[in-house]
Design a protein around this motif. Sequence first.
Motif, PDB file in Angstrom:
ATOM      1  N   ALA A   1       3.226 -37.311  41.492  1.00  0.00           N
ATOM      2  CA  ALA A   1       2.342 -36.295  42.080  1.00  0.00           C
ATOM      3  C   ALA A   1       3.088 -34.975  42.250  1.00  0.00           C
ATOM      4  O   ALA A   1       2.556 -33.894  41.957  1.00  0.00           O
ATOM      5  CB  ALA A   1       1.829 -36.787  43.429  1.00  0.00           C
ATOM      6  N   LEU A   2       4.326 -35.093  42.677  1.00  0.00           N
ATOM      7  CA  LEU A   2       5.145 -33.911  42.909  1.00  0.00           C
ATOM      8  C   LEU A   2       5.266 -33.075  41.639  1.00  0.00           C
ATOM      9  O   LEU A   2       5.134 -31.852  41.632  1.00  0.00           O
ATOM     10  CB  LEU A   2       6.538 -34.369  43.354  1.00  0.00           C
ATOM     11  CG  LEU A   2       7.539 -33.285  43.748  1.00  0.00           C
ATOM     12  CD1 LEU A   2       6.989 -32.451  44.881  1.00  0.00           C
ATOM     13  CD2 LEU A   2       8.864 -33.933  44.161  1.00  0.00           C
ATOM     14  N   ARG A   3       5.468 -33.789  40.599  1.00  0.00           N
ATOM     15  CA  ARG A   3       5.636 -33.149  39.305  1.00  0.00           C
ATOM     16  C   ARG A   3       4.369 -32.394  38.890  1.00  0.00           C
ATOM     17  O   ARG A   3       4.429 -31.267  38.399  1.00  0.00           O
ATOM     18  CB  ARG A   3       5.933 -34.286  38.342  1.00  0.00           C
ATOM     19  CG  ARG A   3       5.895 -33.905  36.945  1.00  0.00           C
ATOM     20  CD  ARG A   3       6.828 -34.807  36.210  1.00  0.00           C
ATOM     21  NE  ARG A   3       7.446 -33.997  35.221  1.00  0.00           N
ATOM     22  CZ  ARG A   3       8.483 -34.344  34.513  1.00  0.00           C
ATOM     23  NH1 ARG A   3       9.026 -35.507  34.740  1.00  0.00           N
ATOM     24  NH2 ARG A   3       8.977 -33.555  33.620  1.00  0.00           N
ATOM     25  N   VAL A   4       3.243 -33.047  39.087  1.00  0.00           N
ATOM     26  CA  VAL A   4       1.972 -32.405  38.728  1.00  0.00           C
ATOM     27  C   VAL A   4       1.718 -31.199  39.626  1.00  0.00           C
ATOM     28  O   VAL A   4       1.289 -30.138  39.169  1.00  0.00           O
ATOM     29  CB  VAL A   4       0.812 -33.413  38.841  1.00  0.00           C
ATOM     30  CG1 VAL A   4      -0.534 -32.698  38.765  1.00  0.00           C
ATOM     31  CG2 VAL A   4       0.927 -34.469  37.757  1.00  0.00           C
ATOM     32  N   LEU A   5       2.019 -31.355  40.899  1.00  0.00           N
ATOM     33  CA  LEU A   5       1.816 -30.250  41.834  1.00  0.00           C
ATOM     34  C   LEU A   5       2.632 -29.040  41.406  1.00  0.00           C
ATOM     35  O   LEU A   5       2.139 -27.911  41.394  1.00  0.00           O
ATOM     36  CB  LEU A   5       2.216 -30.687  43.253  1.00  0.00           C
ATOM     37  CG  LEU A   5       1.211 -31.620  43.928  1.00  0.00           C
ATOM     38  CD1 LEU A   5       1.819 -32.248  45.183  1.00  0.00           C
ATOM     39  CD2 LEU A   5      -0.070 -30.853  44.282  1.00  0.00           C
ATOM     40  N   ARG A   6       3.859 -29.285  41.043  1.00  0.00           N
ATOM     41  CA  ARG A   6       4.693 -28.169  40.629  1.00  0.00           C
ATOM     42  C   ARG A   6       4.134 -27.530  39.352  1.00  0.00           C
ATOM     43  O   ARG A   6       4.049 -26.302  39.236  1.00  0.00           O
ATOM     44  CB  ARG A   6       6.118 -28.645  40.390  1.00  0.00           C
ATOM     45  CG  ARG A   6       6.959 -27.550  39.737  1.00  0.00           C
ATOM     46  CD  ARG A   6       8.414 -27.919  39.659  1.00  0.00           C
ATOM     47  NE  ARG A   6       8.981 -28.083  40.980  1.00  0.00           N
ATOM     48  CZ  ARG A   6       9.975 -28.897  41.267  1.00  0.00           C
ATOM     49  NH1 ARG A   6      10.486 -29.652  40.326  1.00  0.00           N
ATOM     50  NH2 ARG A   6      10.445 -28.975  42.489  1.00  0.00           N
TER      51      ARG A   6
ATOM     52  N   ALA B   1      22.035 -35.258  39.435  1.00  0.00           N
ATOM     53  CA  ALA B   1      20.899 -34.877  40.284  1.00  0.00           C
ATOM     54  C   ALA B   1      21.349 -33.848  41.322  1.00  0.00           C
ATOM     55  O   ALA B   1      20.630 -32.886  41.612  1.00  0.00           O
ATOM     56  CB  ALA B   1      20.315 -36.118  40.972  1.00  0.00           C
ATOM     57  N   GLY B   2      22.528 -34.055  41.858  1.00  0.00           N
ATOM     58  CA  GLY B   2      23.068 -33.080  42.804  1.00  0.00           C
ATOM     59  C   GLY B   2      23.296 -31.732  42.135  1.00  0.00           C
ATOM     60  O   GLY B   2      22.944 -30.674  42.674  1.00  0.00           O
TER      61      GLY B   2
ATOM     62  N   THR C   1      13.972 -37.099  38.302  1.00  0.00           N
ATOM     63  CA  THR C   1      14.227 -35.717  38.683  1.00  0.00           C
ATOM     64  C   THR C   1      13.258 -34.834  37.896  1.00  0.00           C
ATOM     65  O   THR C   1      12.574 -35.298  36.990  1.00  0.00           O
ATOM     66  CB  THR C   1      15.670 -35.303  38.331  1.00  0.00           C
ATOM     67  OG1 THR C   1      15.880 -35.559  36.941  1.00  0.00           O
ATOM     68  CG2 THR C   1      16.672 -36.084  39.148  1.00  0.00           C
ATOM     69  N   ASP C   2      13.265 -33.565  38.225  1.00  0.00           N
ATOM     70  CA  ASP C   2      12.411 -32.638  37.479  1.00  0.00           C
ATOM     71  C   ASP C   2      13.222 -31.381  37.199  1.00  0.00           C
ATOM     72  O   ASP C   2      13.563 -30.665  38.134  1.00  0.00           O
ATOM     73  CB  ASP C   2      11.164 -32.311  38.311  1.00  0.00           C
ATOM     74  CG  ASP C   2      10.195 -31.427  37.541  1.00  0.00           C
ATOM     75  OD1 ASP C   2      10.315 -31.352  36.306  1.00  0.00           O
ATOM     76  OD2 ASP C   2       9.340 -30.802  38.194  1.00  0.00           O
ATOM     77  N   PRO C   3      13.599 -31.111  35.980  1.00  0.00           N
ATOM     78  CA  PRO C   3      13.288 -31.878  34.778  1.00  0.00           C
ATOM     79  C   PRO C   3      14.012 -33.231  34.769  1.00  0.00           C
ATOM     80  O   PRO C   3      15.057 -33.361  35.397  1.00  0.00           O
ATOM     81  CB  PRO C   3      13.818 -30.981  33.653  1.00  0.00           C
ATOM     82  CG  PRO C   3      14.932 -30.215  34.293  1.00  0.00           C
ATOM     83  CD  PRO C   3      14.468 -29.962  35.703  1.00  0.00           C
ATOM     84  N   ALA C   4      13.428 -34.187  34.056  1.00  0.00           N
ATOM     85  CA  ALA C   4      14.065 -35.502  33.942  1.00  0.00           C
ATOM     86  C   ALA C   4      15.394 -35.355  33.206  1.00  0.00           C
ATOM     87  O   ALA C   4      15.531 -34.525  32.312  1.00  0.00           O
ATOM     88  CB  ALA C   4      13.147 -36.459  33.189  1.00  0.00           C
ATOM     89  N   LEU C   5      16.357 -36.169  33.605  1.00  0.00           N
ATOM     90  CA  LEU C   5      17.710 -36.038  33.067  1.00  0.00           C
ATOM     91  C   LEU C   5      17.903 -36.741  31.743  1.00  0.00           C
ATOM     92  O   LEU C   5      17.578 -37.915  31.587  1.00  0.00           O
ATOM     93  CB  LEU C   5      18.720 -36.652  34.048  1.00  0.00           C
ATOM     94  CG  LEU C   5      18.979 -35.944  35.366  1.00  0.00           C
ATOM     95  CD1 LEU C   5      19.855 -36.826  36.249  1.00  0.00           C
ATOM     96  CD2 LEU C   5      19.639 -34.604  35.112  1.00  0.00           C
ATOM     97  N   THR C   6      18.477 -36.015  30.818  1.00  0.00           N
ATOM     98  CA  THR C   6      19.052 -36.669  29.652  1.00  0.00           C
ATOM     99  C   THR C   6      20.287 -37.408  30.155  1.00  0.00           C
ATOM    100  O   THR C   6      21.024 -36.897  30.990  1.00  0.00           O
ATOM    101  CB  THR C   6      19.431 -35.612  28.603  1.00  0.00           C
ATOM    102  OG1 THR C   6      18.227 -35.050  28.081  1.00  0.00           O
ATOM    103  CG2 THR C   6      20.256 -36.226  27.474  1.00  0.00           C
ATOM    104  N   SER C   7      20.479 -38.635  29.676  1.00  0.00           N
ATOM    105  CA  SER C   7      21.519 -39.458  30.284  1.00  0.00           C
ATOM    106  C   SER C   7      22.071 -40.478  29.296  1.00  0.00           C
ATOM    107  O   SER C   7      21.403 -40.855  28.330  1.00  0.00           O
ATOM    108  CB  SER C   7      20.941 -40.171  31.502  1.00  0.00           C
ATOM    109  OG  SER C   7      21.931 -40.934  32.154  1.00  0.00           O
TER     110      SER C   7
ATOM    111  N   GLU D   1      14.593 -34.176  29.432  1.00  0.00           N
ATOM    112  CA  GLU D   1      14.287 -32.741  29.436  1.00  0.00           C
ATOM    113  C   GLU D   1      15.466 -31.841  29.783  1.00  0.00           C
ATOM    114  O   GLU D   1      15.451 -30.649  29.514  1.00  0.00           O
ATOM    115  CB  GLU D   1      13.155 -32.471  30.437  1.00  0.00           C
ATOM    116  CG  GLU D   1      11.896 -33.244  30.114  1.00  0.00           C
ATOM    117  CD  GLU D   1      11.011 -33.461  31.340  1.00  0.00           C
ATOM    118  OE1 GLU D   1       9.879 -33.924  31.152  1.00  0.00           O
ATOM    119  OE2 GLU D   1      11.455 -33.177  32.466  1.00  0.00           O
ATOM    120  N   SER D   2      16.484 -32.412  30.376  1.00  0.00           N
ATOM    121  CA  SER D   2      17.534 -31.555  30.934  1.00  0.00           C
ATOM    122  C   SER D   2      18.564 -31.080  29.903  1.00  0.00           C
ATOM    123  O   SER D   2      19.453 -30.304  30.229  1.00  0.00           O
ATOM    124  CB  SER D   2      18.245 -32.286  32.068  1.00  0.00           C
ATOM    125  OG  SER D   2      19.035 -33.330  31.548  1.00  0.00           O
ATOM    126  N   ALA D   3      18.459 -31.581  28.688  1.00  0.00           N
ATOM    127  CA  ALA D   3      19.376 -31.140  27.633  1.00  0.00           C
ATOM    128  C   ALA D   3      18.837 -31.588  26.284  1.00  0.00           C
ATOM    129  O   ALA D   3      18.133 -32.593  26.201  1.00  0.00           O
ATOM    130  CB  ALA D   3      20.755 -31.731  27.826  1.00  0.00           C
TER     131      ALA D   3
END
Lengths: 343, 343
Positions: free
Chosen positions: A266-271, B264-265, B295-301, B341-343
Motif C-alpha cells: 500500500a505504501l508503495r502505491v500511495l507514494r 536499506a540503511g 524497500t522502495d525502490p526494491a534492492l538489487t541484491s 530497481e536499485s541498480a
Amino acid sequence: MPSSSRVRTAGRPTLEQVAAEAGVSRGTVSRVINGSLEVSESKLKAVQDAIRKLGYVPNQAARSLVTRRSDTVLFVVSESEERVFSEPFFASLVRGLSQELSSTPLQLNMMMASTARQHERVEQLVRNGHVDGVVLISLHGDDPLPRNLVAAGAPVALIGRPMSGMDGVPFVDADNLAGARAATEYLYQQGRRRFGTITGTQDMAAGIDRLMGYRSALKGRRGVTRLVAQGDFGKPSGERAMRELLEEDPEIDAVFAASDLMAAGALRVLRAEGRRVPDDVALIGFDNSDVARNTDPALTSVSQPVHEMGRELVRLLVTQIERPGQALAPVILPTELVRRESA
Amino acid sequence: MPSSSRVRTAGRPTLEQVAAEAGVSRGTVSRVINGSLEVSESKLKAVQDAIRKLGYVPNQAARSLVTRRSDTVLFVVSESEERVFSEPFFASLVRGLSQELSSTPLQLNMMMASTARQHERVEQLVRNGHVDGVVLISLHGDDPLPRNLVAAGAPVALIGRPMSGMDGVPFVDADNLAGARAATEYLYQQGRRRFGTITGTQDMAAGIDRLMGYRSALKGRRGVTRLVAQGDFGKPSGERAMRELLEEDPEIDAVFAASDLMAAGALRVLRAEGRRVPDDVALIGFDNSDVARNTDPALTSVSQPVHEMGRELVRLLVTQIERPGQALAPVILPTELVRRESA
DNA sequence: GTGAAAGCGCTAACAG
DNA sequence: CTGTTAGCGCTTTCAC
C-alpha cells in the motif's frame, strides 16, 4: 578407595557402572536420576559423586524403551502456510519454543510437512510414541491432520485460532481483534476520519479477527467513512487493494492493513500516487515484522508476542503430557501497537 | 487363515507379532526391515504382507538401543549470531535441511545454544550418542564448540567458511567473493565509475570475502574511484557508513553493500540527502532477503542458494556418518545477482 | 537362508 | 529405604 569401574564396552558409562562405583544397586541409581525422594542422604551423595566422577549421562533410548515416552516434542511446519507463517514469525517462534523447552527434559524436533505423505508420517510418529506432543500451525478448516493427531491421543497445541471443528484442542493466539481495534482507534484519535482497511484472507481466523477489530473500533462513530478492500496477506494484494481504496475515496486519510506485507504494498502505491505518508495518509500494518522496520517511512505496526506464544505452546503441551485429558483453555496474548513513522 | 495376532500389551504391534503373523522368526523380520538381501522371495513377501496388515512401524528407541545410533541430526542455533544469521536465511535453511533429511531415516533436532551451559549440553548429547551429526553455524574463531564436537568424534558440518583452526571440518558456503565481484562488475558495466562499498564485520569470512570481491572487480580498472566504509551487517551501520561515503565523495554513483540490511540503511540516507536511486546512485545489497524485496525502490541484491546450502549440509553429514574419517571438501555454492530497481 | 538366543541400558514393580 | 528382577523391542552373532 573406589575401584576403577570396569569398562563393559569401549562405550559410555552405564547406570550399572555408576551403581558399582557408588556401591549401591541399579535401582537406587535410577531413583536418584529420576529425582525420587525416597533415597537416604548418604547413598544419594554416593551416587551423585559416582555420576560426576564417571561423567555418566542416561541413555535416552534405553529409557524411552521402557517408559514409552520419547521426551520429544514435534514442531510441524506446513510449508503451504508459507505466506501467513512469515519468516520472522517462524524464527521467533522457534526461539520461544526452545527457550521454554530448555527447562524441561523435552527436545525439539522439527518437520516440514507439506505433502499428504508427510502428514501421514507425522501421524505415524505420534502413533508409535516417537513423539510426546505436537505443535501445529492451525491450518485451514479442511485439514485433517490436527484432528487425526488428537484422535490418536497425542497432546496437540495449535498456533492460531483454528477455524472450526477443533473443539477442545488448545491453541495460542495473539489478540488479533484487540490489536486491530487499537490500531484503528489510534488512527481515529489522530484526527483521521476517512478510513480504509486491507483485509487478510477471510478463511483464516487472523484475517477475520483483524477485520472485526477494525469494524469494532469504528462502530458508532459519526462523520467517519469506512472502506474495506480484500487482500490475502501478501504484498501484491496490498498494492491492488490500495488502488481500489484510492479509487473509491481519493481523499482517504487512514489505512489499516492486516499485514505488514500488505502495508508495504500500500505504501508503495500511495507514494506512486503522490500521497505523503503519514501527512496525507496514515498507514498501520500488522505483525511488526522486519518489513515494517525497513520500509521508508518505517511502518507503525501491531506487534504480536511471538516469542511468548512459543513459550505458551510448550506450556500447553507439557500440561497435557502431565495430565492427559485435562481440558485446556486457549491462550490469547495481548498485542502492542509499535509506533514508527507511518502513522 | 492368518491367526489374529496376540496383543501383548494394549500397544503397537511389535516385530515379534509381525514374525508370528508371517510365520517366521524375529530375525527374518528384522532382516526384511533393514533391507538385507539374504531373504527368500516367499518369506520376504510374507513379512511385507504382515507388516502392512498390522500397520507395523519399528520402535526407534529399541533400535537405537542396540545399534547405538540415534538417527538424529542436531541443528544448533547460536542465538548470538542473530544479526548475521538473518531470519529469512534461517527459515530457508531449515527447509533445505528438512527436505534433504526426508529422504533419509534421519530426524531433525533443533537447539538454541547461546550460553556456555547450553553448549555443554550439546557436547553431552553428542558424547552420549543421542545425536549422529551436528549442523552448526560457523562461529567466530574463538568459539570452542565446533572443535570440541569434532574432538568428540561427531560428524559436523558448518554453515559458512570458518575463520581458522577448523582443519578438516567440512563446510558449506555461498561464493561470497564471486557474488560481490559480480555485483560490482555489474555496476561498472552500467557505466558507474565512483564506487563505494559498505563492508560487513571483518572478523567473519562473509565480511572479508565480500570486500575482496568488491576489490577484485575493480582491480586494474582505470578512472575509477573506490571507497570503503566499515559496517557490521546491521542497518544502522549501513546508514552511518553511507554518510561517510557521501562525505568523502559527494559525487559517488555506485554502492555495494555487504548485506541488504546495510543497503536499506544506505538507501534511507541517500534519499534523505536528496539522491535518487538508481538515477544518481546505484545500490546493490547482499542476501536477497525479504528486506530487499520490500524497500522502495526494491534492492538489487546478491542471492545465496540458502535452500540448497541446507541440502548440502545434510549430504556432508550423511557422508561422514556412513564413512567416518573420510576427508570432505568444502562445498561452495554459486550466488546469483537478482536485479530489481536499485541498480 | 533362517531360527534361536543374547543382550543393548534402563525403569518399575515387588519383596524385604 | 533399598536390592532384585523382569522385561521394553530390536539387532546381531552363531549355529543349523
